[in-house]
Design a protein around this motif. Structure first.
Motif, PDB file in Angstrom:
ATOM      1  N   TRP A  10       0.822  -1.203   0.000  1.00  0.00           N
ATOM      2  CA  TRP A  10       0.000   0.000   0.000  1.00  0.00           C
ATOM      3  C   TRP A  10       0.857   1.255   0.000  1.00  0.00           C
ATOM      4  N   SER A  11       0.269   2.328  -0.466  1.00  0.00           N
ATOM      5  CA  SER A  11       0.942   3.624  -0.336  1.00  0.00           C
ATOM      6  C   SER A  11       0.419   4.286   0.941  1.00  0.00           C
ATOM      7  N   ARG A  12      -0.432   5.296   0.814  1.00  0.00           N
ATOM      8  CA  ARG A  12      -0.906   5.977   2.020  1.00  0.00           C
ATOM      9  C   ARG A  12      -1.999   5.208   2.752  1.00  0.00           C
ATOM     10  N   LYS A  13      -2.786   4.457   2.019  1.00  0.00           N
ATOM     11  CA  LYS A  13      -3.887   3.717   2.631  1.00  0.00           C
ATOM     12  C   LYS A  13      -4.266   2.551   1.727  1.00  0.00           C
ATOM     13  N   PRO A  14      -5.180   1.692   2.179  1.00  0.00           N
ATOM     14  CA  PRO A  14      -5.515   0.510   1.366  1.00  0.00           C
ATOM     15  C   PRO A  14      -6.000   0.886  -0.017  1.00  0.00           C
ATOM     16  N   PRO A  15      -5.571   0.142  -1.042  1.00  0.00           N
ATOM     17  CA  PRO A  15      -6.033   0.409  -2.411  1.00  0.00           C
ATOM     18  C   PRO A  15      -7.503   0.023  -2.561  1.00  0.00           C
ATOM     19  N   LYS A  16      -8.174   0.689  -3.470  1.00  0.00           N
ATOM     20  CA  LYS A  16      -9.590   0.418  -3.703  1.00  0.00           C
ATOM     21  C   LYS A  16      -9.773  -0.560  -4.866  1.00  0.00           C
ATOM     22  N   GLY A  17     -10.866  -1.282  -4.803  1.00  0.00           N
ATOM     23  CA  GLY A  17     -11.262  -2.114  -5.935  1.00  0.00           C
ATOM     24  C   GLY A  17     -10.582  -3.454  -6.051  1.00  0.00           C
ATOM     25  N   ILE A  18      -9.782  -3.859  -5.047  1.00  0.00           N
ATOM     26  CA  ILE A  18      -9.059  -5.119  -5.156  1.00  0.00           C
ATOM     27  C   ILE A  18     -10.007  -6.316  -5.170  1.00  0.00           C
ATOM     28  N   VAL A  19     -10.929  -6.358  -4.209  1.00  0.00           N
ATOM     29  CA  VAL A  19     -11.798  -7.535  -4.095  1.00  0.00           C
ATOM     30  C   VAL A  19     -12.676  -7.731  -5.328  1.00  0.00           C
ATOM     31  N   PRO A  20     -13.386  -6.707  -5.824  1.00  0.00           N
ATOM     32  CA  PRO A  20     -14.177  -6.923  -7.053  1.00  0.00           C
ATOM     33  C   PRO A  20     -13.319  -7.363  -8.232  1.00  0.00           C
ATOM     34  N   ALA A  21     -12.108  -6.811  -8.329  1.00  0.00           N
ATOM     35  CA  ALA A  21     -11.213  -7.203  -9.422  1.00  0.00           C
ATOM     36  C   ALA A  21     -10.798  -8.665  -9.295  1.00  0.00           C
ATOM     37  N   LEU A  22     -10.506  -9.103  -8.070  1.00  0.00           N
ATOM     38  CA  LEU A  22     -10.113 -10.498  -7.862  1.00  0.00           C
ATOM     39  C   LEU A  22     -11.252 -11.448  -8.196  1.00  0.00           C
TER      40      LEU A  22
END
Length: 372
Positions: A10-22
């Protein structure tokens, strides 16, 4: 060639959209998902959290830093995640570099290859659970000898209370230097490359063959040995605009990950023939001129190590990896780009009647230097 997703750290905070993409990628035939760590997010927690939403894909740390944990603690992580995932876990390990090991973990960065050997030995012994773990190495000693300064002398050889799901959990080593790559082929079940360029394939094959030749005991090279590489992917109509997304990443690793005296990432890119321009990139980055450093990264270098541009171009560029030693491409990028490349890869596979996925023959033959 299998396709995985590298979520990175991660950079500053958790990345968005990981679960739907997976979830979407798993439906398209995704092979695996990998997480990383530097000095922020750790590699194991996101893998467990996100991986719980999947059912089939392999779950790998790419990579877990050896300096962050003892080998026995790392083996505990591996055994636990392997059980929770139904035997889908892959342990990716790396030595990191002196900037992180000494600056963040407060440990001396000495003899990383020797330390790696011992670390892998202990992890394998824990997972095998054949006997209480004992080890007498230069870096790891179990139990701690009674004559060690500060020791109570009460240490006891132990084995894990949990019975591992598998007697062997695959271990992949991240490596960039020639000796490290050969070591991965010698002692591990796979090699994870930092910057992989198809034009350097002959060099990679020679180093892997050298490591295979040094193997001893029952761990002979086989078609199961993996060669993985993270490949950034940015699908945009404009090639230069797509490359602009990758350039800061290259500038960071060539200029800021490590020091001027010791930067393994830059050395890996230098070997592709870009030393002069990367010297300039490093100078600009270390001078605080990060935007200028990114602009100095040439398009040709980006296209060597990444997939950038319109979907049609990306699909054509995938062909450059056909026939290389690479067995698993780990895509890194925004969810839309990753899914586009994954779909393109599946389409290529369908049109070549499974040729890309073929696992026939020994990888030892695949990684042998090609004849002119």
């Amino acid at each position: 060639m299998r396709i995985g997703i590298q979520t990175g750290y991660w950079s500053r905070k958790p990345p968005k959209g990981i679960v739907p993409a997976l979830v979407a990628a798993e439906a398209l035939g995704l092979d695996s998902v990998w997480t990383a760590e530097a000095y922020g997010s750790d590699a194991f927690t996101p893998l467990a959290w996100w991986g719980s939403r999947t059912r089939r894909v392999r779950l790998g740390t790419g990579i877990a830093q050896m300096a962050a944990r003892t080998p026995t603690a790392t083996a505990m992580h591996a055994i636990t995640l392997d059980h929770l995932s139904g035997g889908r876990f892959v342990l990716g390990l790396g030595a990191s570099g002196p900037q992180v090991v000494e600056g963040w973990y407060g440990q001396p960065y000495r003899r990383p290859l020797a330390r790696t050997r011992e670390f892998v030995d202990v992890v394998r012994e824990v997972v095998a659970r054949e006997r209480p773990v004992t080890y007498d190495g230069d870096f790891y000693r179990l139990p701690l000898p009674a004559d060690t300064a500060g020791a109570t002398g009460l240490g006891k050889a132990l084995k894990p209370t949990v019975h591992p799901r598998r007697r062997e959990i695959p271990i992949v080593l991240a490596a960039q230097g020639p000796k490290n790559v050969a070591l991965a082929a010698e002692i591990a079940d796979g090699w994870m490359a930092g910057f992989y360029a198809p034009k350097a394939d002959a060099e990679h094959r020679a180093l892997l063959a050298e490591g295979f030749a040094a193997r001893s005991g029952s761990r002979s090279p086989s078609s199961r040995f993996e060669v993985l590489a993270t490949v950034p992917a940015v699908v945009r109509d404009d090639v230069e605009a797509a490359a602009d997304v990758i350039r800061p990443h290259v500038a960071l690793y060539a200029g800021g990950m490590g020091s001027k005296e010791a930067n393994f990432h830059k050395a890996s890119l230098d070997r592709l023939g870009y030393k002069d321009v990367l010297d300039e990139v490093q100078e600009l980055y270390l001078a605080g001129r990060r935007e200028d450093a990114a602009r100095a990264v040439p398009l040709e270098l980006v296209e060597e190590i990444a997939l950038v541009g319109p979907a049609e171009k990306v699909q054509r560029d995938l062909a450059r990896w056909d026939g290389t030693a690479l067995t698993t491409m780990l895509l890194q990028g925004d969810p839309a780009s990753v899914l586009t490349v994954l779909a393109a890869a599946q389409e290529r596979e369908a049109t070549t009647a499974g040729r890309v996925r073929s696992r026939a023959g020994s990888l030892l033959a695949r990684v042998a230097p090609r004849k002119a």
